[in-house]
Scaffold this active site. Structure first.
Site, mmCIF file in Angstrom:
data_model
loop_
_atom_site.group_PDB
_atom_site.id
_atom_site.type_symbol
_atom_site.label_atom_id
_atom_site.label_comp_id
_atom_site.label_asym_id
_atom_site.label_seq_id
_atom_site.Cartn_x
_atom_site.Cartn_y
_atom_site.Cartn_z
ATOM 1 C CE LYS A 92 -10.719 18.782 1.068
ATOM 2 N NZ LYS A 92 -9.312 19.061 0.815
ATOM 3 N N GLY A 194 -0.618 29.468 -11.002
ATOM 4 C CA GLY A 194 -1.346 30.099 -9.900
ATOM 5 C C GLY A 194 -0.447 30.216 -8.681
ATOM 6 C CB VAL A 196 1.081 25.518 -6.367
ATOM 7 C CG1 VAL A 196 2.206 24.488 -6.308
ATOM 8 C CG2 VAL A 196 0.191 25.389 -5.145
HETATM 9 P P1 NAD Z 1 -4.677 28.550 -8.156
HETATM 10 O O1 NAD Z 1 -6.149 28.686 -8.346
HETATM 11 O O2 NAD Z 1 -3.932 29.630 -7.469
HETATM 12 O O3 NAD Z 1 -3.959 28.312 -9.565
HETATM 13 C C1 NAD Z 1 -4.500 27.552 -10.593
HETATM 14 C C2 NAD Z 1 -4.045 28.200 -11.918
HETATM 15 O O4 NAD Z 1 -4.496 27.362 -12.979
HETATM 16 C C3 NAD Z 1 -4.650 29.594 -12.134
HETATM 17 O O5 NAD Z 1 -3.638 30.501 -12.523
HETATM 18 C C4 NAD Z 1 -5.656 29.355 -13.249
HETATM 19 O O6 NAD Z 1 -5.829 30.495 -14.078
HETATM 20 C C5 NAD Z 1 -5.025 28.204 -13.982
HETATM 21 N N1 NAD Z 1 -5.960 27.436 -14.815
HETATM 22 C C6 NAD Z 1 -7.259 27.168 -14.580
HETATM 23 N N2 NAD Z 1 -7.753 26.455 -15.591
HETATM 24 C C7 NAD Z 1 -6.749 26.266 -16.465
HETATM 25 C C8 NAD Z 1 -6.646 25.596 -17.709
HETATM 26 N N3 NAD Z 1 -7.705 25.001 -18.274
HETATM 27 N N4 NAD Z 1 -5.449 25.562 -18.344
HETATM 28 C C9 NAD Z 1 -4.372 26.193 -17.784
HETATM 29 N N5 NAD Z 1 -4.417 26.850 -16.627
HETATM 30 C C10 NAD Z 1 -5.600 26.879 -15.965
HETATM 31 O O7 NAD Z 1 -4.492 27.139 -7.420
HETATM 32 P P2 NAD Z 1 -3.200 26.634 -6.637
HETATM 33 O O8 NAD Z 1 -3.401 26.869 -5.187
HETATM 34 O O9 NAD Z 1 -1.974 27.116 -7.327
HETATM 35 O O10 NAD Z 1 -3.347 25.063 -6.850
HETATM 36 C C11 NAD Z 1 -3.023 24.456 -8.089
HETATM 37 C C12 NAD Z 1 -3.348 22.974 -8.033
HETATM 38 O O11 NAD Z 1 -2.602 22.365 -6.963
HETATM 39 C C13 NAD Z 1 -4.813 22.660 -7.749
HETATM 40 O O12 NAD Z 1 -5.158 21.480 -8.419
HETATM 41 C C14 NAD Z 1 -4.830 22.414 -6.243
HETATM 42 O O13 NAD Z 1 -5.890 21.559 -5.859
HETATM 43 C C15 NAD Z 1 -3.484 21.734 -6.052
HETATM 44 N N6 NAD Z 1 -2.944 21.864 -4.692
HETATM 45 C C16 NAD Z 1 -2.720 23.100 -4.165
HETATM 46 C C17 NAD Z 1 -2.196 23.211 -2.882
HETATM 47 C C18 NAD Z 1 -1.897 24.547 -2.289
HETATM 48 O O14 NAD Z 1 -1.205 24.602 -1.258
HETATM 49 N N7 NAD Z 1 -2.356 25.643 -2.859
HETATM 50 C C19 NAD Z 1 -1.913 22.051 -2.139
HETATM 51 C C20 NAD Z 1 -2.127 20.798 -2.721
HETATM 52 C C21 NAD Z 1 -2.659 20.720 -4.001
#
Ligand code: NAD
Length: 366
Positions: A92, A194, A196
């Site tokens: 990382k 979001g 995912v």
């Molecule tokens: P994203 O930023 O697109 O979505 C996160 C969502 O959570 C947003 O809509 C945001 O408004 C919401 N949010 C933030 N704080 C909040 C709260 N207190 N209560 C409710 N909702 C809240 O991120 P993502 O890419 O969808 O990723 C989501 C999670 O999955 C993260 O923890 C990320 O590390 C993990 N993840 C993502 C991927 C990927 O491919 N994008 C891969 C592995 C893990």
């Protein structure tokens, strides 16, 4: 003496101690006065292959905090790659600073040159506060980068594949608990709609699941309430919902003592990283409460599987097919944990460690 003071007084001994604790291979400090780049690349373990892991830009309050984060995250990548059957190690990178002010083409390209200097031992990708566009800049200086746009032969945004893997993991957990992997008629409470979470809702809605959703973004909530008839709840209300499945897809560490007490579900399966606030406390606490937890680093590995595919030659179908394996691995882990009387995160970690150690032996002869 605090860790930070210790690091300042005796940085080298402190850092080697940290590398020793979880047996990290390498920690690379990258500095460039002209662009203001201050980056740290951690390579945890390369037994299975080159270390792959995204680059996070974060305004750390201290260098010690940045070191701690990059070491923790790189180790997590070793486990995620190992359990997903990928020939990848764990690594990382973090860039210190406020992404809004420090991020420039020159900074990203300079970082790319540091990545290039590792000759493929480290492969980078996007992460928090870095985008596909940033990876294009990195790519101008090194070939050791994935997560590129489809127009450049990359796999594009990995989030839909992450969502697919999470869905597979959720179905497997449902099969383990309810005897059927159908989510039709099941109530799923999703926290965070979001990149995912949104794709996950599509799968769940198509299956006929009843949806309860929360987010801090009201517009997104209104959209899914209208399109899918999802019930919207505010903030922490999501934990106490009467649901079959809880899917954390926003933040880490949401499975803490206070929130676990409120939970009223049989399964937890979501995409967020590091959901257990303290895995030694909250893993067993979920077992005691009779809640089956699908380990996060296993069921959110679809994105990593997708970028691995990009590394070996991108093919979307193959990436999705490999992501489907999350179903079988999740079932195995849940059964193993039950048989051994351990919590599921521990069972998953042990399986990942076993693969690394087994392959280390395979490689011990010429
Ligand atoms: P994203 O930023 O697109 O979505 C996160 C969502 O959570 C947003 O809509 C945001 O408004 C919401 N949010 C933030 N704080 C909040 C709260 N207190 N209560 C409710 N909702 C809240 O991120 P993502 O890419 O969808 O990723 C989501 C999670 O999955 C993260 O923890 C990320 O590390 C993990 N993840 C993502 C991927 C990927 O491919 N994008 C891969 C592995 C893990």
């Amino acid at each position: 003496m605090s860790t930070i003071q210790g690091a300042a007084n005796n940085q080298s001994a402190e850092i080697f101690g940290q590398l020793f604790t979880h047996d990290h291979e390498e920690l690379v400090f990258c500095q460039d006065k002209h662009t203001g780049l201050k980056a740290i690349i951690a390579i945890h373990n390369t037994v299975l292959g080159p270390g792959l892991g995204g680059t996070r830009i974060w305004n750390y309050t201290s260098e010690a905090e940045a070191v701690n984060d990059v070491l923790r995250l790189s180790r997590g990548m070793t486990y995620k790659a190992a359990i997903s059957g990928l020939n990848l190690g764990g690594a990382k990178a973090v860039i210190i600073g406020d992404a809004k002010t420090i991020k420039t083409e020159a900074l990203m390209r300079k970082f790319g040159r540091f990545v290039e200097n590792l000759h493929g031992k480290y492969i980078t990708a996007e992460d928090v506060n870095t985008t596909t566009r940033d990876m294009e800049y990195v790519h101008m200086e090194t070939g050791h980068v994935v997560g590129l746009p489809e127009s450049m032969g990359g796999g594009g945004d990995p989030s839909p594949v992450t969502a697919y893997g999470t869905y597979m993991g959720m179905k497997a957990a449902a099969k383990h608990v309810y005897g059927s992997d159908s989510l039709s008629g099941k109530t799923v409470a999703v926290q965070g709609i979001g990149k995912v979470g949104g794709h996950l809702l599509e799968y769940l809605h198509k299956d006929g699941a009843k949806l309860i959703i929360t987010d801090i973004n009201e517009e997104v909530l209104a959209k899914y309430a209208k399109e899918m008839g999802a019930v919207v709840v505010k903030g922490d209300e999501i934990y106490g919902q009467d649901a079959d499945v809880f899917a954390p897809c926003a933040l880490g560490a949401v499975l803490n003592t206070e929130n676990i007490k409120k939970l009223n579900c049989k399964v937890i399966a979501g995409a967020a990283n590091n959901q257990l606030a303290d895995e030694n406390i909250h893993g067993p606490m979920l077992v005691e409460k009779g809640i089956t937890y699908a380990p996060d680093f296993l069921i959110n590995a679809g994105g990593l599987i997708n970028v691995y595919q990009e590394y070996i030659g991108y093919n979307r179908e193959t990436a999705l097919r490999n992501t489907e394996r999350i179903y079988d691995v999740t079932l195995d882990i849940l059964k193993t944990a039950e048989q051994n009387g351990t919590h599921t995160q521990l069972a998953a970690t042990q399986l990942a460690e076993k693969r690394v150690n087994d392959i280390l032996r395979v490689k011990s002869t010429y």
